[in-house]
Design a protein around this motif. Structure first.
Motif, mmCIF file in Angstrom:
data_model
loop_
_atom_site.group_PDB
_atom_site.id
_atom_site.type_symbol
_atom_site.label_atom_id
_atom_site.label_comp_id
_atom_site.label_asym_id
_atom_site.label_seq_id
_atom_site.Cartn_x
_atom_site.Cartn_y
_atom_site.Cartn_z
ATOM 1 N N ASP A 34 -23.150 9.570 -72.010
ATOM 2 C CA ASP A 34 -21.946 8.790 -72.230
ATOM 3 C C ASP A 34 -22.090 7.259 -71.507
ATOM 4 N N SER A 35 -23.239 7.050 -70.683
ATOM 5 C CA SER A 35 -23.446 5.909 -70.280
ATOM 6 C C SER A 35 -24.277 5.033 -71.259
ATOM 7 N N PHE A 36 -24.489 3.693 -71.053
ATOM 8 C CA PHE A 36 -25.615 2.756 -71.740
ATOM 9 C C PHE A 36 -26.439 2.044 -70.554
ATOM 10 N N LEU A 37 -27.603 2.100 -70.816
ATOM 11 C CA LEU A 37 -28.750 1.526 -69.811
ATOM 12 C C LEU A 37 -29.009 0.188 -70.678
ATOM 13 N N ASP A 38 -28.852 -1.045 -70.097
ATOM 14 C CA ASP A 38 -29.473 -2.159 -70.821
ATOM 15 C C ASP A 38 -30.908 -2.485 -70.413
ATOM 16 N N ILE A 39 -31.380 -3.365 -71.087
ATOM 17 C CA ILE A 39 -33.005 -3.641 -70.936
ATOM 18 C C ILE A 39 -33.131 -3.935 -69.376
ATOM 19 N N SER A 64 -15.441 1.919 -80.223
ATOM 20 C CA SER A 64 -16.466 1.052 -79.942
ATOM 21 C C SER A 64 -16.031 -0.260 -79.552
ATOM 22 N N ILE A 65 -15.116 -0.824 -80.057
ATOM 23 C CA ILE A 65 -14.645 -2.204 -79.623
ATOM 24 C C ILE A 65 -14.186 -1.960 -78.109
ATOM 25 N N GLN A 66 -13.325 -1.272 -77.712
ATOM 26 C CA GLN A 66 -13.173 -0.937 -76.308
ATOM 27 C C GLN A 66 -14.147 -0.879 -75.479
ATOM 28 N N THR A 67 -15.295 0.176 -75.987
ATOM 29 C CA THR A 67 -16.404 0.203 -75.109
ATOM 30 C C THR A 67 -17.065 -1.091 -74.884
ATOM 31 N N VAL A 68 -17.362 -1.797 -75.828
ATOM 32 C CA VAL A 68 -17.991 -3.158 -75.687
ATOM 33 C C VAL A 68 -17.326 -4.316 -74.934
ATOM 34 N N VAL A 69 -16.065 -4.264 -75.092
ATOM 35 C CA VAL A 69 -15.227 -4.997 -74.422
ATOM 36 C C VAL A 69 -15.257 -4.758 -72.836
ATOM 37 N N LYS A 70 -15.260 -3.348 -72.737
ATOM 38 C CA LYS A 70 -15.475 -3.046 -71.058
ATOM 39 C C LYS A 70 -16.633 -3.309 -70.677
ATOM 40 N N ARG A 71 -17.901 -3.131 -71.476
ATOM 41 C CA ARG A 71 -19.053 -3.164 -71.074
ATOM 42 C C ARG A 71 -19.621 -4.747 -71.015
ATOM 43 N N TRP A 72 -19.152 -5.643 -71.642
ATOM 44 C CA TRP A 72 -19.608 -6.823 -71.863
ATOM 45 C C TRP A 72 -18.659 -8.161 -71.652
#
Length: 224
Positions: free
Chosen positions: A103-108, A155-163
């Motif tokens: 459930d996590s995302f690892l950026d570059i 997905s909107i909530q996820t990207v707002v929380k992430r970035w």
């Protein structure tokens, strides 16, 4: 000044070009116009990061400008930037570049795949370190560049929380990266056409956004 205007589509830039003298074609995607004291090259890249990166890189090498401006529309996550608002995207990132880990995302950066020699990219975010003074009056925004425009609440909530982005486009970070690699001063100017929400064409204000964009870009060009 040798100026490069970059847009994904003709529609986003046509009102800016209408008052200018007729130009001539340098290639199927590139035209040159002489206006006032400026030589203005107009590049239509097509939609998306790949097209933008390729055509910007080629143009910056073959016809190097003194300043490049990426102009177009964007979606807004930030209630402060309502449809019709025009912003200077001061920083941008390729928000989908990385790997899923459950459930996590690892950026570059977290993956350790970002080279130490990447220009102005220390945290995975591209930043405009020296924008032209003519864009100073525009509000600053932090952007993300995506392959898939957000239209699902989760997905909107996820990207707002992430970035915590203010706006999103499909080209901005690719343009900024190409300019930084070539050492060309630049600015990304975008008008908000819609709020980022479940796909709702009734909520798009494309004509208003493009009209406001053309006004601000014309002002910036005149002040250069």
């Amino acid at each position: 000044m040798r100026l490069l205007l970059v847009a994904a589509t003709v529609a986003e830039i046509q009102p800016i070009l209408d008052p200018l003298p007729l130009g001539y074609s340098l290639s199927p995607r590139l035209a040159r116009i002489h206006h006032s004291r400026h030589q203005i090259d107009v590049l239509i890249t097509g939609v998306g990061m790949v097209q933008t990166a390729v055509w910007c890189a080629r143009t910056l090498r073959e016809h190097p400008p003194e300043l490049a401006l990426n102009v177009g529309v964007c979606g807004s996550f930030n209630p402060r930037f309502a449809p019709g608002a025009v912003v200077h995207v001061l920083s941008d990132r390729m928000s989908e570049l990385g790997a899923e880990d459950g459930d996590s995302f690892l950026d570059i950066v977290e993956l350790g795949l970002l080279g130490h020699d990447e220009p102005s990219f220390p945290s995975g975010r591209l930043e405009n370190q020296a924008p032209p003074r003519a864009v100073d009056r525009l509000p600053h925004a932090h952007g993300i560049t995506v392959n898939t425009v957000h239209g699902r609440e989760s997905s909107i909530q996820t990207v707002v929380k992430r970035w915590a982005p203010d706006v999103e486009s499909m080209e901005g970070a690719a343009f900024m990266y190409a300019c930084q690699v070539e050492g060309v001063p630049f600015a990304q100017i975008r008008a908000v056409s819609n709020r980022v929400e479940r796909r709702n064409r009734a909520g798009w204000h494309m004509a208003e956004a493009i009209a406001r964009l053309s006004e601000e870009v014309a002002r910036v060009v005149d002040e250069l």
